[in-house]
Design a protein around this motif. Structure first.
Motif, PDB file in Angstrom:
ATOM      1  N   PHE A   1      38.745  48.118  51.286  1.00  0.00           N
ATOM      2  CA  PHE A   1      40.001  48.823  51.432  1.00  0.00           C
ATOM      3  C   PHE A   1      39.999  50.154  50.696  1.00  0.00           C
ATOM      4  CE2 PHE A   1      40.792  44.288  51.644  1.00  0.00           C
ATOM      5  CZ  PHE A   1      41.521  44.182  52.819  1.00  0.00           C
ATOM      6  N   ALA A   2      40.897  51.007  51.146  1.00  0.00           N
ATOM      7  CA  ALA A   2      41.247  52.233  50.433  1.00  0.00           C
ATOM      8  C   ALA A   2      42.763  52.153  50.233  1.00  0.00           C
ATOM      9  CB  ALA A   2      40.883  53.457  51.255  1.00  0.00           C
ATOM     10  N   LYS A   3      43.302  53.022  49.428  1.00  0.00           N
ATOM     11  CA  LYS A   3      44.755  53.066  49.253  1.00  0.00           C
ATOM     12  C   LYS A   3      45.298  54.296  49.944  1.00  0.00           C
ATOM     13  CE  LYS A   3      45.681  50.291  45.218  1.00  0.00           C
ATOM     14  NZ  LYS A   3      46.406  50.231  43.956  1.00  0.00           N
ATOM     15  N   ASN A   4      46.391  54.105  50.661  1.00  0.00           N
ATOM     16  CA  ASN A   4      47.031  55.251  51.306  1.00  0.00           C
ATOM     17  C   ASN A   4      47.904  55.980  50.281  1.00  0.00           C
ATOM     18  OD1 ASN A   4      49.477  53.872  51.116  1.00  0.00           O
ATOM     19  ND2 ASN A   4      49.544  53.322  53.272  1.00  0.00           N
ATOM     20  N   PRO A   5      48.504  57.119  50.636  1.00  0.00           N
ATOM     21  CA  PRO A   5      49.309  57.878  49.664  1.00  0.00           C
ATOM     22  C   PRO A   5      50.465  57.071  49.056  1.00  0.00           C
ATOM     23  CG  PRO A   5      48.797  59.258  51.537  1.00  0.00           C
ATOM     24  CD  PRO A   5      48.335  57.867  51.889  1.00  0.00           C
ATOM     25  N   ALA A   6      50.946  56.056  49.777  1.00  0.00           N
ATOM     26  CA  ALA A   6      52.039  55.223  49.252  1.00  0.00           C
ATOM     27  C   ALA A   6      51.516  54.125  48.335  1.00  0.00           C
ATOM     28  CB  ALA A   6      52.822  54.607  50.409  1.00  0.00           C
TER      29      ALA A   6
ATOM     30  N   VAL B   1      44.718  49.824  52.786  1.00  0.00           N
ATOM     31  CA  VAL B   1      44.410  49.988  54.213  1.00  0.00           C
ATOM     32  C   VAL B   1      42.911  49.777  54.381  1.00  0.00           C
ATOM     33  CG1 VAL B   1      46.339  51.552  54.702  1.00  0.00           C
ATOM     34  CG2 VAL B   1      44.155  52.488  53.973  1.00  0.00           C
ATOM     35  N   ASP B   2      42.517  49.278  55.552  1.00  0.00           N
ATOM     36  CA  ASP B   2      41.098  49.053  55.819  1.00  0.00           C
ATOM     37  C   ASP B   2      40.328  50.361  55.729  1.00  0.00           C
ATOM     38  OD1 ASP B   2      41.817  46.463  56.407  1.00  0.00           O
ATOM     39  OD2 ASP B   2      41.657  46.716  58.571  1.00  0.00           O
ATOM     40  N   ASN B   3      39.148  50.299  55.121  1.00  0.00           N
ATOM     41  CA  ASN B   3      38.306  51.494  55.135  1.00  0.00           C
ATOM     42  C   ASN B   3      37.566  51.565  56.469  1.00  0.00           C
ATOM     43  OD1 ASN B   3      35.955  49.887  54.986  1.00  0.00           O
ATOM     44  ND2 ASN B   3      35.830  50.086  52.763  1.00  0.00           N
ATOM     45  N   GLY B   4      36.897  52.650  56.714  1.00  0.00           N
ATOM     46  CA  GLY B   4      36.252  52.876  58.004  1.00  0.00           C
ATOM     47  C   GLY B   4      35.189  51.838  58.340  1.00  0.00           C
ATOM     48  N   ALA B   5      34.376  51.446  57.376  1.00  0.00           N
ATOM     49  CA  ALA B   5      33.320  50.467  57.630  1.00  0.00           C
ATOM     50  C   ALA B   5      33.903  49.109  58.018  1.00  0.00           C
ATOM     51  CB  ALA B   5      32.424  50.331  56.399  1.00  0.00           C
ATOM     52  N   THR B   6      34.977  48.728  57.370  1.00  0.00           N
ATOM     53  CA  THR B   6      35.623  47.449  57.677  1.00  0.00           C
ATOM     54  C   THR B   6      36.237  47.478  59.066  1.00  0.00           C
ATOM     55  OG1 THR B   6      36.030  46.989  55.344  1.00  0.00           O
ATOM     56  CG2 THR B   6      37.439  45.851  56.930  1.00  0.00           C
ATOM     57  N   ARG B   7      36.889  48.578  59.420  1.00  0.00           N
ATOM     58  CA  ARG B   7      37.471  48.692  60.769  1.00  0.00           C
ATOM     59  C   ARG B   7      36.387  48.623  61.832  1.00  0.00           C
ATOM     60  NH1 ARG B   7      40.539  53.028  58.557  1.00  0.00           N
ATOM     61  NH2 ARG B   7      39.283  54.450  59.790  1.00  0.00           N
ATOM     62  N   LEU B   8      35.279  49.325  61.605  1.00  0.00           N
ATOM     63  CA  LEU B   8      34.183  49.330  62.568  1.00  0.00           C
ATOM     64  C   LEU B   8      33.594  47.929  62.728  1.00  0.00           C
ATOM     65  CD1 LEU B   8      32.177  50.760  64.436  1.00  0.00           C
ATOM     66  CD2 LEU B   8      30.798  51.252  62.392  1.00  0.00           C
ATOM     67  N   LYS B   9      33.337  47.256  61.629  1.00  0.00           N
ATOM     68  CA  LYS B   9      32.750  45.916  61.708  1.00  0.00           C
ATOM     69  C   LYS B   9      33.663  44.957  62.467  1.00  0.00           C
ATOM     70  CE  LYS B   9      32.345  43.733  57.909  1.00  0.00           C
ATOM     71  NZ  LYS B   9      31.959  43.145  56.641  1.00  0.00           N
TER      72      LYS B   9
ATOM     73  N   ALA C   1      34.958  33.929  63.156  1.00  0.00           N
ATOM     74  CA  ALA C   1      34.392  34.401  61.896  1.00  0.00           C
ATOM     75  C   ALA C   1      35.521  34.531  60.892  1.00  0.00           C
ATOM     76  CB  ALA C   1      33.723  35.751  62.088  1.00  0.00           C
ATOM     77  N   VAL C   2      35.269  34.075  59.677  1.00  0.00           N
ATOM     78  CA  VAL C   2      36.222  34.267  58.585  1.00  0.00           C
ATOM     79  C   VAL C   2      35.601  35.281  57.646  1.00  0.00           C
ATOM     80  CG1 VAL C   2      37.456  33.192  56.665  1.00  0.00           C
ATOM     81  CG2 VAL C   2      37.089  31.907  58.792  1.00  0.00           C
ATOM     82  N   GLU C   3      36.291  36.381  57.489  1.00  0.00           N
ATOM     83  CA  GLU C   3      35.795  37.445  56.612  1.00  0.00           C
ATOM     84  C   GLU C   3      36.688  37.508  55.385  1.00  0.00           C
ATOM     85  OE1 GLU C   3      34.494  42.100  56.548  1.00  0.00           O
ATOM     86  OE2 GLU C   3      35.651  41.385  58.255  1.00  0.00           O
ATOM     87  N   VAL C   4      36.080  37.306  54.224  1.00  0.00           N
ATOM     88  CA  VAL C   4      36.802  37.389  52.957  1.00  0.00           C
ATOM     89  C   VAL C   4      36.609  38.809  52.444  1.00  0.00           C
ATOM     90  CG1 VAL C   4      37.046  36.441  50.635  1.00  0.00           C
ATOM     91  CG2 VAL C   4      36.399  34.944  52.546  1.00  0.00           C
ATOM     92  N   ASP C   5      37.693  39.569  52.447  1.00  0.00           N
ATOM     93  CA  ASP C   5      37.629  40.999  52.139  1.00  0.00           C
ATOM     94  C   ASP C   5      37.996  41.272  50.689  1.00  0.00           C
ATOM     95  OD1 ASP C   5      36.945  41.624  54.757  1.00  0.00           O
ATOM     96  OD2 ASP C   5      39.016  41.855  55.380  1.00  0.00           O
ATOM     97  N   GLY C   6      37.001  41.703  49.921  1.00  0.00           N
ATOM     98  CA  GLY C   6      37.238  42.110  48.542  1.00  0.00           C
ATOM     99  C   GLY C   6      37.762  43.536  48.492  1.00  0.00           C
ATOM    100  N   PRO C   7      37.982  44.048  47.288  1.00  0.00           N
ATOM    101  CA  PRO C   7      38.569  45.379  47.125  1.00  0.00           C
ATOM    102  C   PRO C   7      37.777  46.498  47.787  1.00  0.00           C
ATOM    103  CG  PRO C   7      38.406  44.253  45.005  1.00  0.00           C
ATOM    104  CD  PRO C   7      37.737  43.382  46.017  1.00  0.00           C
ATOM    105  N   TRP C   8      36.462  46.329  47.912  1.00  0.00           N
ATOM    106  CA  TRP C   8      35.620  47.384  48.496  1.00  0.00           C
ATOM    107  C   TRP C   8      35.821  47.532  50.002  1.00  0.00           C
ATOM    108  CZ3 TRP C   8      34.302  42.966  46.062  1.00  0.00           C
ATOM    109  CH2 TRP C   8      33.842  41.936  46.873  1.00  0.00           C
TER     110      TRP C   8
END
Length: 82
Positions: A16-21, A25-33, A7-14
């Motif tokens: 990801f989240a941004k870490n303090p730096a 980083v992957d958001n929870g839904a993306t990690r789960l999928k 599977a090729v997943e094209v990941d848009g901005p939604w």
């Protein structure tokens, strides 16, 4: 039939989240999928928007995808250029 499904997943901005730096980083839904797809036998190749957006030419995009996919000689890549 290939040994593994790909599977090729094209990941848009939604995806990801941004870490303090300030790094993406992957958001929870993306990690789960991704985890669920791997458990179901899929080889998940991810294409994050921040990597894709840096590619300035179709040739650079093609080279990027080929590197990510690491196709063997028995596989072929067909890309529609609409």
């Amino acid at each position: 039939q290939p040994d593994a499904m790909r599977a090729v997943e094209v990941d848009g901005p939604w995806h990801f989240a941004k870490n303090p730096a300030g790094a993406f980083v992957d958001n929870g839904a993306t990690r789960l999928k991704s985890r669920l797809l791997r458990r179901l036998g899929w080889d998940v190749v991810r294409v994050p928007f921040f990597e894709w957006d840096r590619l300035e030419t179709p040739a650079a995009q093609d080279a990027y995808l080929r590197r990510k996919l690491q196709w063997s000689s028995s596989c072929s890549l067909t890309v529609d250029s609409d």
